[in-house]
Design an enzyme around this catalytic site. Sequence first.
Site, PDB file in Angstrom:
ATOM      1  N   GLY A  68       0.838  -1.184   0.000  1.00  0.00           N
ATOM      2  CA  GLY A  68       0.000   0.000   0.000  1.00  0.00           C
ATOM      3  C   GLY A  68       0.875   1.237   0.000  1.00  0.00           C
ATOM      4  O   GLY A  68       2.043   1.192   0.408  1.00  0.00           O
ATOM      5  N   GLN A  73       2.797   9.984   1.479  1.00  0.00           N
ATOM      6  CA  GLN A  73       4.093   9.297   1.546  1.00  0.00           C
ATOM      7  C   GLN A  73       4.998   9.654   0.386  1.00  0.00           C
ATOM      8  O   GLN A  73       6.193   9.346   0.425  1.00  0.00           O
ATOM      9  CB  GLN A  73       3.895   7.784   1.601  1.00  0.00           C
ATOM     10  CG  GLN A  73       3.294   7.286   2.905  1.00  0.00           C
ATOM     11  CD  GLN A  73       3.186   5.775   2.913  1.00  0.00           C
ATOM     12  OE1 GLN A  73       2.206   5.215   2.427  1.00  0.00           O
ATOM     13  NE2 GLN A  73       4.195   5.110   3.461  1.00  0.00           N
ATOM     14  N   CYS A 126       6.202  -0.257   7.630  1.00  0.00           N
ATOM     15  CA  CYS A 126       5.755   0.892   6.840  1.00  0.00           C
ATOM     16  C   CYS A 126       6.912   1.384   5.981  1.00  0.00           C
ATOM     17  O   CYS A 126       8.054   1.471   6.446  1.00  0.00           O
ATOM     18  CB  CYS A 126       5.280   2.008   7.772  1.00  0.00           C
ATOM     19  SG  CYS A 126       4.721   3.495   6.910  1.00  0.00           S
ATOM     20  N   LEU A 127       6.607   1.728   4.735  1.00  0.00           N
ATOM     21  CA  LEU A 127       7.636   2.239   3.837  1.00  0.00           C
ATOM     22  C   LEU A 127       8.206   3.569   4.316  1.00  0.00           C
ATOM     23  O   LEU A 127       9.323   3.921   3.956  1.00  0.00           O
ATOM     24  CB  LEU A 127       7.063   2.399   2.419  1.00  0.00           C
ATOM     25  CG  LEU A 127       6.578   1.114   1.752  1.00  0.00           C
ATOM     26  CD1 LEU A 127       5.988   1.422   0.381  1.00  0.00           C
ATOM     27  CD2 LEU A 127       7.709   0.095   1.635  1.00  0.00           C
ATOM     28  N   HIS A 168      -4.272   0.784   7.613  1.00  0.00           N
ATOM     29  CA  HIS A 168      -2.939   1.403   7.631  1.00  0.00           C
ATOM     30  C   HIS A 168      -2.877   2.574   6.661  1.00  0.00           C
ATOM     31  O   HIS A 168      -2.407   3.667   7.018  1.00  0.00           O
ATOM     32  CB  HIS A 168      -1.905   0.333   7.258  1.00  0.00           C
ATOM     33  CG  HIS A 168      -0.489   0.815   7.244  1.00  0.00           C
ATOM     34  ND1 HIS A 168       0.482   0.317   8.091  1.00  0.00           N
ATOM     35  CD2 HIS A 168       0.151   1.728   6.468  1.00  0.00           C
ATOM     36  CE1 HIS A 168       1.642   0.904   7.840  1.00  0.00           C
ATOM     37  NE2 HIS A 168       1.458   1.770   6.847  1.00  0.00           N
ATOM     38  N   GLU A 169      -3.357   2.365   5.432  1.00  0.00           N
ATOM     39  CA  GLU A 169      -3.254   3.428   4.431  1.00  0.00           C
ATOM     40  C   GLU A 169      -4.203   4.582   4.724  1.00  0.00           C
ATOM     41  O   GLU A 169      -3.850   5.753   4.531  1.00  0.00           O
ATOM     42  CB  GLU A 169      -3.510   2.861   3.031  1.00  0.00           C
ATOM     43  CG  GLU A 169      -2.511   1.801   2.591  1.00  0.00           C
ATOM     44  CD  GLU A 169      -1.057   2.233   2.749  1.00  0.00           C
ATOM     45  OE1 GLU A 169      -0.745   3.435   2.579  1.00  0.00           O
ATOM     46  OE2 GLU A 169      -0.217   1.365   3.054  1.00  0.00           O
ATOM     47  N   HIS A 172      -2.720   6.878   7.248  1.00  0.00           N
ATOM     48  CA  HIS A 172      -1.759   7.827   6.672  1.00  0.00           C
ATOM     49  C   HIS A 172      -2.457   9.111   6.239  1.00  0.00           C
ATOM     50  O   HIS A 172      -1.898  10.215   6.378  1.00  0.00           O
ATOM     51  CB  HIS A 172      -1.063   7.213   5.451  1.00  0.00           C
ATOM     52  CG  HIS A 172       0.170   6.449   5.760  1.00  0.00           C
ATOM     53  ND1 HIS A 172       1.258   6.991   6.408  1.00  0.00           N
ATOM     54  CD2 HIS A 172       0.519   5.161   5.480  1.00  0.00           C
ATOM     55  CE1 HIS A 172       2.217   6.085   6.526  1.00  0.00           C
ATOM     56  NE2 HIS A 172       1.789   4.964   5.970  1.00  0.00           N
TER      57      HIS A 172
END
Length: 214
Positions: A68, A73, A126-127, A168-169, A172
């Site tokens: 995702g 991000q 997480c990225l 999660h997304e 963000h």
Amino acid sequence: MAPPPDHAPLAERVEELLAAGGPLPIVTAGQPLLRRGTERYDGQLAPALLARFVEALRVTMRAAPGVGLAAPQVGVPLRIAVVEDPAPVPAEIAVARGRVPLPFRVLVNPVYEPVGTARAAFFEGCLSVPGWQAVVARHSEVRLRGVDEHGRTLDEVFTGWPARIVQHETDHLDGMLYLDRAEPRSLSSNEAVAALWAQPVPEAAARALGFELP
């Protein structure tokens, strides 16, 4: 009557990002943009530019690799995210975590609400927080509402790992990182997770590191 909003700065920002070509640079924790939340998408990008931006998000997510990626991000404060999970994991892990393939989806202006009271806790990364993972307890089932990149209504129930991904997304887009919901004592480097906590569920990590699971 108020004047129409000026969308030019956001569109210009996206054009600048896309001009570089290839995967977009990912913003990492500590950058204020990740904590400010996002604007509701309301046509800030022309349809052709939106399509190009969505494709860049897809390319960047796959290259990272991740399951995702949210617009903030990559430095764009719009309420847009992409998700996709081919779920290439052993059957034992897939069953324990409810990890099933999630086809590529674009989430525009998503919001979620829990379905029922069940929660599940697993290691999550997480990225934007590279190199680390922590155990996060999330709703096992959620109802997600929003639209896709074409403006078509999304109203869908997600369970298991797909539910974790969309939570999660969407977080963000509200200026939250997974660390805000994580069990602090579980924080582990990727290397430690691979060496010590690769089991399908984090019960051994909970005992050894001293935290409770739901």
